[in-house]
Motif scaffolding. Structure first.
Motif, mmCIF file in Angstrom:
data_model
loop_
_atom_site.group_PDB
_atom_site.id
_atom_site.type_symbol
_atom_site.label_atom_id
_atom_site.label_comp_id
_atom_site.label_asym_id
_atom_site.label_seq_id
_atom_site.Cartn_x
_atom_site.Cartn_y
_atom_site.Cartn_z
ATOM 1 N N SER A 1 0.830 -1.211 0.000
ATOM 2 C CA SER A 1 0.000 0.000 0.000
ATOM 3 C C SER A 1 0.858 1.252 0.000
ATOM 4 C CB SER A 1 -0.930 0.003 1.214
ATOM 5 O OG SER A 1 -0.181 -0.026 2.419
ATOM 6 N N VAL B 1 -12.934 0.610 -11.416
ATOM 7 C CA VAL B 1 -12.334 1.874 -10.978
ATOM 8 C C VAL B 1 -12.060 2.792 -12.160
ATOM 9 C CG1 VAL B 1 -10.292 2.905 -9.920
ATOM 10 C CG2 VAL B 1 -11.323 0.875 -8.901
ATOM 11 N N THR C 1 -5.330 8.157 -5.584
ATOM 12 C CA THR C 1 -6.511 7.597 -4.918
ATOM 13 C C THR C 1 -7.007 6.355 -5.642
ATOM 14 O OG1 THR C 1 -7.156 9.798 -4.141
ATOM 15 C CG2 THR C 1 -8.854 8.086 -4.135
ATOM 16 N N GLN C 2 -7.032 6.410 -6.972
ATOM 17 C CA GLN C 2 -7.427 5.246 -7.763
ATOM 18 C C GLN C 2 -6.608 4.023 -7.389
ATOM 19 O OE1 GLN C 2 -6.984 6.246 -11.922
ATOM 20 N NE2 GLN C 2 -9.185 6.295 -12.232
ATOM 21 N N TYR C 3 -5.325 4.148 -7.507
ATOM 22 C CA TYR C 3 -4.452 2.998 -7.301
ATOM 23 C C TYR C 3 -4.344 2.603 -5.834
ATOM 24 C CZ TYR C 3 -3.045 3.172 -12.171
ATOM 25 O OH TYR C 3 -3.043 3.130 -13.533
ATOM 26 N N ARG C 4 -4.590 3.547 -4.922
ATOM 27 C CA ARG C 4 -4.572 3.195 -3.508
ATOM 28 C C ARG C 4 -5.723 2.249 -3.181
ATOM 29 N NH1 ARG C 4 -4.924 8.002 -1.399
ATOM 30 N NH2 ARG C 4 -2.670 8.336 -1.380
ATOM 31 N N TRP C 5 -6.900 2.500 -3.747
ATOM 32 C CA TRP C 5 -8.037 1.613 -3.490
ATOM 33 C C TRP C 5 -7.830 0.253 -4.150
ATOM 34 C CZ3 TRP C 5 -11.222 1.967 0.275
ATOM 35 C CH2 TRP C 5 -11.562 3.221 0.796
ATOM 36 N N ILE C 6 -7.225 0.256 -5.323
ATOM 37 C CA ILE C 6 -6.900 -1.022 -5.967
ATOM 38 C C ILE C 6 -5.919 -1.805 -5.100
ATOM 39 C CG2 ILE C 6 -5.779 -2.083 -7.962
ATOM 40 C CD1 ILE C 6 -6.866 0.184 -9.679
ATOM 41 N N TYR D 1 -14.552 6.011 -12.235
ATOM 42 C CA TYR D 1 -13.860 7.035 -11.472
ATOM 43 C C TYR D 1 -12.752 7.631 -12.317
ATOM 44 C CZ TYR D 1 -11.453 9.302 -7.550
ATOM 45 O OH TYR D 1 -10.869 10.221 -6.708
ATOM 46 N N TYR E 1 -5.524 -1.566 -1.809
ATOM 47 C CA TYR E 1 -6.217 -2.052 -0.616
ATOM 48 C C TYR E 1 -7.000 -3.325 -0.924
ATOM 49 C CZ TYR E 1 -5.170 2.389 1.690
ATOM 50 O OH TYR E 1 -4.536 3.470 2.259
ATOM 51 N N PHE E 2 -7.629 -3.363 -2.083
ATOM 52 C CA PHE E 2 -8.382 -4.562 -2.480
ATOM 53 C C PHE E 2 -7.435 -5.757 -2.621
ATOM 54 C CE2 PHE E 2 -9.544 -7.370 -5.988
ATOM 55 C CZ PHE E 2 -10.757 -7.867 -5.538
#
Length: 458
Positions: free
Chosen positions: A103, A184, A198-203, A188, A205-206
């Motif tokens: 992350s 995403v 932000t895009q890649y941070r959520w990816i 988004y 986290y998943f």
């Protein structure tokens, strides 16, 4: 499969009780965290870093630093695992490092936040540090998981099944990533650097959440292998490195495995750039196209699990995959942007070729190790060392020829083709051709083996 000590151990291995479905499945899910983060790493890291402002060369330095750390860790971890064992402990420790650091790689430049400076040099250093930590954990998990195959069972068909099941769940991991990435990227939109992060941070986290769930299943469902302990009691002397260096098959398998990884990793790293920059496809295609590749790879891997394997079949199926990749590479190299829909057809063929080469290539490592379990981790670690180092250097060289604005570089200006086309088309095709020639020269022992107790993944 004939062991150096004679035919008796070979007969015992062939007559060993095959593994059941649950045992194979528990093992197969153990690499999911590595697989899903690796898919994100090779597919989107260079895209992410260049989108937030790093030059292609600086982005490739981040990639190279991680690959170098990975390469040396594989040898170090392999030696310690051979000496002390504890596969699951190494696996768990590596998984923790992967989860913590991944992350941070996609979460922004920590040194830049601490010092309040966003220079290219500091960003490169910051991302390289976390890339190295991530790859150290990734390598420890990979070596421990791969070297478990020969220590779980001596049955050759079950060993192929373990490798094939692992490869099948690699496809599941990749498909999960690309499904989320497609959502995403589709809903988004991100143009500013902060939005891209932000895009890649959520990816990310998943990836961590899903991967850790499967790591838990693996640690609970898989027992620490006792076959290696039994072999140590029978043959207490640790196998020296020179034992492997005297084997011609070791060098052949090492070259083939390195070339397989160059085929898959280089093509995966440049695929997103190719479909967006060269074929002028929509941004969702950088999730759809690799998704198709891994769907086809998954289906092929499941089919391969149900086959009876021998040395000549491994060579035939590997060669078939290499030939398919050669034609795909040529197709990628000459495909014009106004016919970009043909990329979906090429994706199907690439997926099949990847599975054929990967499953059979990893199985060749099991044949190399055979009954020499006291040195199996060194084999997997040393082969992975070549894989990581070669991939990092190859991507650095290719990215060095890329223009900072990702437009066509000096190679394309002279020949009318972009660096992406060379990297995605000719490099994997050339590696596939060379690997097929080396495989043809191998002396892989053959023999009939018993089928699995139950069918897999059905």
């Amino acid at each position: 499969m004939v062991d150096e000590t004679g035919n008796e151990s070979s007969d015992e291995a062939l007559n060993a009780v095959p593994l059941g479905r649950l045992a194979v499945l528990y093992y197969g899910v153990g690499h999911m965290l590595n697989d899903i983060t690796s898919a994100c790493w090779f597919t989107y890291l260079l895209v992410f870093l260049t989108d937030i402002g790093l030059s292609p060369r600086d982005a490739s330095i981040v990639m190279l630093s991680g690959q170098v750390a990975d390469a040396f860790t594989t040898v170090f971890a392999g030696e310690l695992i051979d000496r002390f064992g504890h596969f699951k402990l190494w696996h768990a420790g590596g998984s923790i490092l992967v989860a913590i650091s991944f992350s941070s790689v996609f979460g922004g430049c920590l040194p830049c936040k601490i010092y309040g400076i966003s220079s290219s040099l500091l960003q490169t250093i910051g991302y390289s540090i976390f890339a190295s930590i991530f790859n150290i954990g990734w390598a420890a998990t990979q070596v421990s998981h791969m070297s478990m195959v020969n220590c779980i069972t001596p049955n050759p068909t079950s060993r192929v099944a373990l490798a094939s099941c692992r490869n099948a769940f690699t496809m599941v991991a990749n498909l999960s990533l690309y499904a989320v990435a497609l959502v995403v990227f589709s809903i988004y939109g991100a143009k500013a650097s902060a939005d891209i992060k932000t895009q890649y941070r959520w990816i990310a986290y998943f990836c961590i959440f899903v991967g850790c769930c499967f790591v838990g299943i693996f640690l609970i469902g898989t027992n620490e292998p006792d076959l290696k302990l039994q072999m140590k009691l029978e043959r207490p002397t640790k196998i020296a490195w020179s034992h492997w260096f005297r084997k011609i098959l070791y060098y052949q398998v090492a070259v083939v495995y390195m070339l397989i990884r160059l085929v898959t990793n280089v093509s995966q790293a440049l695929l997103a750039f190719y479909v967006i920059d060269d074929l002028q496809m929509s941004h969702s295609s950088k999730a759809v196209v690799p998704g198709i590749i891994y769907i086809c790879s998954f289906i092929t891997s499941v089919i391969l699990q149900e086959m009876r394997w021998s040395g000549w079949r491994l060579k035939i199926f590997f060669t078939a995959g290499a030939i398919v990749w050669i034609f795909c590479g040529v197709g990628v190299f000459i495909l014009p942007s106004n016919m970009h829909n043909l990329m979906y057809i090429l994706s199907v063929a690439i997926g099949i070729a990847n599975a054929l080469m990967m499953v059979t290539g990893i199985s060749m490592q099991s044949i190399l190790v055979g009954q020499d379990l006291n040195g199996c981790a060194f084999v997997y670690g040393s082969l992975s060392f070549l894989d990581k180092l070669s991939c990092g250097i190859a991507l650095y060289v290719l990215e060095s020829y890329q223009d900072p604005d990702r437009s066509t570089g000096p190679l394309s200006m002279r020949h009318g083709f972009s660096v992406n086309r060379y990297g995605l088309g000719l490099v994997p095709a050339s590696c596939a051709l060379l690997s097929a020639l080396v495989t043809y020269s191998m002396d892989l022992s053959s023999g009939r083996s018993r089928p699995l107790i139950e069918p897999l993944l059905v």
